[in-house]
Design a protein around this motif. Structure first.
Motif, PDB file in Angstrom:
ATOM      1  N   GLY A  89      -8.692  -1.701   5.622  1.00  0.00           N
ATOM      2  CA  GLY A  89     -10.002  -1.021   5.710  1.00  0.00           C
ATOM      3  C   GLY A  89     -10.017   0.094   6.714  1.00  0.00           C
ATOM      4  O   GLY A  89     -10.934   0.567   7.205  1.00  0.00           O
ATOM      5  N   LYS A  90      -8.667   0.706   7.022  1.00  0.00           N
ATOM      6  CA  LYS A  90      -8.656   1.792   7.754  1.00  0.00           C
ATOM      7  C   LYS A  90      -8.369   2.987   7.113  1.00  0.00           C
ATOM      8  O   LYS A  90      -8.668   4.295   7.827  1.00  0.00           O
ATOM      9  CB  LYS A  90      -7.613   1.425   8.821  1.00  0.00           C
ATOM     10  N   PRO A  92      -9.192   5.853   3.841  1.00  0.00           N
ATOM     11  CA  PRO A  92     -10.151   6.186   2.726  1.00  0.00           C
ATOM     12  C   PRO A  92      -9.326   6.234   1.524  1.00  0.00           C
ATOM     13  O   PRO A  92      -8.099   6.547   1.422  1.00  0.00           O
ATOM     14  CB  PRO A  92     -10.532   7.476   3.287  1.00  0.00           C
ATOM     15  N   GLY A  93      -9.989   6.321   0.526  1.00  0.00           N
ATOM     16  CA  GLY A  93      -9.610   6.341  -0.789  1.00  0.00           C
ATOM     17  C   GLY A  93      -8.635   4.948  -1.289  1.00  0.00           C
ATOM     18  O   GLY A  93      -8.746   3.936  -0.718  1.00  0.00           O
ATOM     19  N   LYS A  94      -8.213   5.302  -2.408  1.00  0.00           N
ATOM     20  CA  LYS A  94      -6.998   4.102  -3.055  1.00  0.00           C
ATOM     21  C   LYS A  94      -6.197   3.543  -2.036  1.00  0.00           C
ATOM     22  O   LYS A  94      -5.190   4.663  -1.737  1.00  0.00           O
ATOM     23  CB  LYS A  94      -6.802   4.321  -4.472  1.00  0.00           C
ATOM     24  N   THR A  95      -5.828   2.559  -2.016  1.00  0.00           N
ATOM     25  CA  THR A  95      -4.466   2.207  -1.006  1.00  0.00           C
ATOM     26  C   THR A  95      -3.640   1.176  -1.864  1.00  0.00           C
ATOM     27  O   THR A  95      -4.323   0.493  -2.759  1.00  0.00           O
ATOM     28  CB  THR A  95      -4.985   1.426   0.281  1.00  0.00           C
ATOM     29  N   VAL A  96      -2.223   1.289  -1.438  1.00  0.00           N
ATOM     30  CA  VAL A  96      -1.472   0.072  -1.853  1.00  0.00           C
ATOM     31  C   VAL A  96      -1.229  -0.787  -0.530  1.00  0.00           C
ATOM     32  O   VAL A  96      -1.012  -0.273   0.556  1.00  0.00           O
ATOM     33  CB  VAL A  96      -0.292   0.659  -2.348  1.00  0.00           C
ATOM     34  N   SER A  97      -1.171  -1.999  -0.830  1.00  0.00           N
ATOM     35  CA  SER A  97      -1.017  -3.095   0.247  1.00  0.00           C
ATOM     36  C   SER A  97       0.081  -3.957   0.178  1.00  0.00           C
ATOM     37  O   SER A  97       0.685  -4.059  -1.067  1.00  0.00           O
ATOM     38  CB  SER A  97      -2.254  -3.950   0.289  1.00  0.00           C
ATOM     39  N   LEU A  98       0.487  -4.466   1.240  1.00  0.00           N
ATOM     40  CA  LEU A  98       1.648  -5.493   1.306  1.00  0.00           C
ATOM     41  C   LEU A  98       1.335  -6.566   2.361  1.00  0.00           C
ATOM     42  O   LEU A  98       1.183  -6.183   3.512  1.00  0.00           O
ATOM     43  CB  LEU A  98       3.025  -4.982   1.480  1.00  0.00           C
ATOM     44  N   LYS A  99       1.194  -7.822   1.975  1.00  0.00           N
ATOM     45  CA  LYS A  99       0.894  -8.898   2.762  1.00  0.00           C
ATOM     46  C   LYS A  99       2.391  -9.469   3.231  1.00  0.00           C
ATOM     47  O   LYS A  99       3.304  -9.528   2.607  1.00  0.00           O
ATOM     48  CB  LYS A  99       0.196  -9.928   2.287  1.00  0.00           C
ATOM     49  N   TYR A 100       2.400  -9.800   4.509  1.00  0.00           N
ATOM     50  CA  TYR A 100       3.847 -10.504   5.021  1.00  0.00           C
ATOM     51  C   TYR A 100       3.612 -11.331   6.083  1.00  0.00           C
ATOM     52  O   TYR A 100       2.622 -11.282   6.705  1.00  0.00           O
ATOM     53  CB  TYR A 100       4.790  -9.037   5.313  1.00  0.00           C
ATOM     54  N   GLY A 101       4.488 -12.040   5.987  1.00  0.00           N
ATOM     55  CA  GLY A 101       4.796 -13.153   7.148  1.00  0.00           C
ATOM     56  C   GLY A 101       5.234 -12.563   8.472  1.00  0.00           C
ATOM     57  O   GLY A 101       6.169 -12.004   8.671  1.00  0.00           O
ATOM     58  N   LEU A 102       4.780 -13.223   9.646  1.00  0.00           N
ATOM     59  CA  LEU A 102       5.322 -12.935  10.938  1.00  0.00           C
ATOM     60  C   LEU A 102       5.627 -14.278  11.725  1.00  0.00           C
ATOM     61  O   LEU A 102       4.915 -15.377  11.003  1.00  0.00           O
ATOM     62  CB  LEU A 102       4.143 -12.003  11.767  1.00  0.00           C
ATOM     63  N   GLU A 103       6.348 -14.373  12.619  1.00  0.00           N
ATOM     64  CA  GLU A 103       6.523 -15.575  13.351  1.00  0.00           C
ATOM     65  C   GLU A 103       5.251 -16.218  13.935  1.00  0.00           C
ATOM     66  O   GLU A 103       5.272 -17.477  14.293  1.00  0.00           O
ATOM     67  CB  GLU A 103       7.840 -15.344  14.482  1.00  0.00           C
ATOM     68  N   TYR A 104       4.220 -15.440  13.910  1.00  0.00           N
ATOM     69  CA  TYR A 104       2.990 -15.950  14.353  1.00  0.00           C
ATOM     70  C   TYR A 104       1.858 -16.185  13.548  1.00  0.00           C
ATOM     71  O   TYR A 104       0.617 -16.403  13.930  1.00  0.00           O
ATOM     72  CB  TYR A 104       2.463 -15.277  15.699  1.00  0.00           C
ATOM     73  N   HIS A 106       0.434 -14.133   9.697  1.00  0.00           N
ATOM     74  CA  HIS A 106       0.264 -12.993   8.498  1.00  0.00           C
ATOM     75  C   HIS A 106      -0.243 -11.777   8.894  1.00  0.00           C
ATOM     76  O   HIS A 106      -1.103 -11.864   9.712  1.00  0.00           O
ATOM     77  CB  HIS A 106      -0.189 -13.994   7.066  1.00  0.00           C
ATOM     78  N   ASP A 107       0.027 -10.990   8.145  1.00  0.00           N
ATOM     79  CA  ASP A 107      -0.409  -9.523   8.564  1.00  0.00           C
ATOM     80  C   ASP A 107      -0.442  -8.927   7.054  1.00  0.00           C
ATOM     81  O   ASP A 107      -0.011  -9.229   6.029  1.00  0.00           O
ATOM     82  CB  ASP A 107       0.040  -8.790   9.456  1.00  0.00           C
ATOM     83  N   GLU A 108      -1.020  -7.604   7.265  1.00  0.00           N
ATOM     84  CA  GLU A 108      -1.124  -6.627   6.044  1.00  0.00           C
ATOM     85  C   GLU A 108      -1.103  -5.413   6.260  1.00  0.00           C
ATOM     86  O   GLU A 108      -1.792  -4.906   7.308  1.00  0.00           O
ATOM     87  CB  GLU A 108      -2.123  -7.131   5.098  1.00  0.00           C
ATOM     88  N   LEU A 109      -0.373  -4.651   5.551  1.00  0.00           N
ATOM     89  CA  LEU A 109      -0.497  -3.122   5.855  1.00  0.00           C
ATOM     90  C   LEU A 109      -0.616  -2.352   4.417  1.00  0.00           C
ATOM     91  O   LEU A 109      -0.599  -2.976   3.334  1.00  0.00           O
ATOM     92  CB  LEU A 109       1.136  -2.774   6.134  1.00  0.00           C
ATOM     93  N   HIS A 110      -1.411  -1.305   4.717  1.00  0.00           N
ATOM     94  CA  HIS A 110      -1.836  -0.344   3.459  1.00  0.00           C
ATOM     95  C   HIS A 110      -1.268   1.021   3.710  1.00  0.00           C
ATOM     96  O   HIS A 110      -1.050   1.655   4.973  1.00  0.00           O
ATOM     97  CB  HIS A 110      -3.407  -0.389   3.600  1.00  0.00           C
TER      98      HIS A 110
END
Length: 179
Positions: A89-90, A92-104, A106-110
């Motif tokens: 959500g940070k 603008p425009g079309k983004t590509v994302s990746l969800k990943y696991g952390l030791e504490y 999950h998170d996601e980057l775009h």
């Protein structure tokens, strides 16, 4: 007159250690004390620039948010582009994302869909390498949009957590904590 680095500086002395942040049992290594000191920050960015330049990048990718603090000035200094890897959500425009696991959890980057041209040489930057989850996910996300990820660089590495072993590109760090 170009900047001349003074005698070698121990950058560790500019890192504040904050116990029990962001939660109890965590020792947080705060780079804000480094970046607010103009001489130490000049030395740190100069050293990072020399390290990152060896990768011959086309573009630098900074991981939200403290990775922006190193990647943006280095991109300007090295004459290459800069792009941001952000939380959902940070951007603008079309983004590509990746969800990943952390030791504490999950998170996601775009990343913006058009931020990288296929085959561009990219170095990813962040303030800290701990367990390697976020940096590893960043490399994967950049590859997902066609980048040739040629390296990664961080200000601080917590070597005792062995995060480097999860990254399949060369990793450089300015400051190492072995325990």
């Amino acid at each position: 007159m170009p900047y001349q680095e003074p005698e070698p500086a121990d950058l560790k002395k500019y890192i504040r250690e904050v116990p029990d942040f962001p939660k109890e049992g965590i020792l947080f290594y705060d780079i804000s004390t480094l970046i607010r000191n103009p001489e130490a920050w000049q030395i740190a960015t100069g050293r990072l620039a020399r390290i990152v330049a060896k990768f011959n990048p086309d573009i630098l990718a900074g991981i939200e948010s403290r990775g922006f603090l190193t990647a943006a000035p280095l991109a300007m200094r090295l004459g290459c582009g800069f792009t941001m890897l952000r939380k959902p959500g940070k951007l603008p425009g079309k983004t590509v994302s990746l969800k990943y696991g952390l030791e504490y959890g999950h998170d996601e980057l775009h990343i913006q869909e058009d931020a990288i041209k296929p085959g561009q040489r990219v170095v990813v930057l962040d303030d800290l390498l701990a367990t390697g989850g976020t940096l590893g996910a960043s490399v994967s996300l950049l590859r997902k949009v066609g980048a040739e990820v040629v390296g990664a660089s961080v200000v601080i590495e917590l070597a005792f957590l062995k995060g480097r072993s999860k990254i399949d590109v060369p990793v450089t760090s300015l400051i190492n904590y072995e325990e």
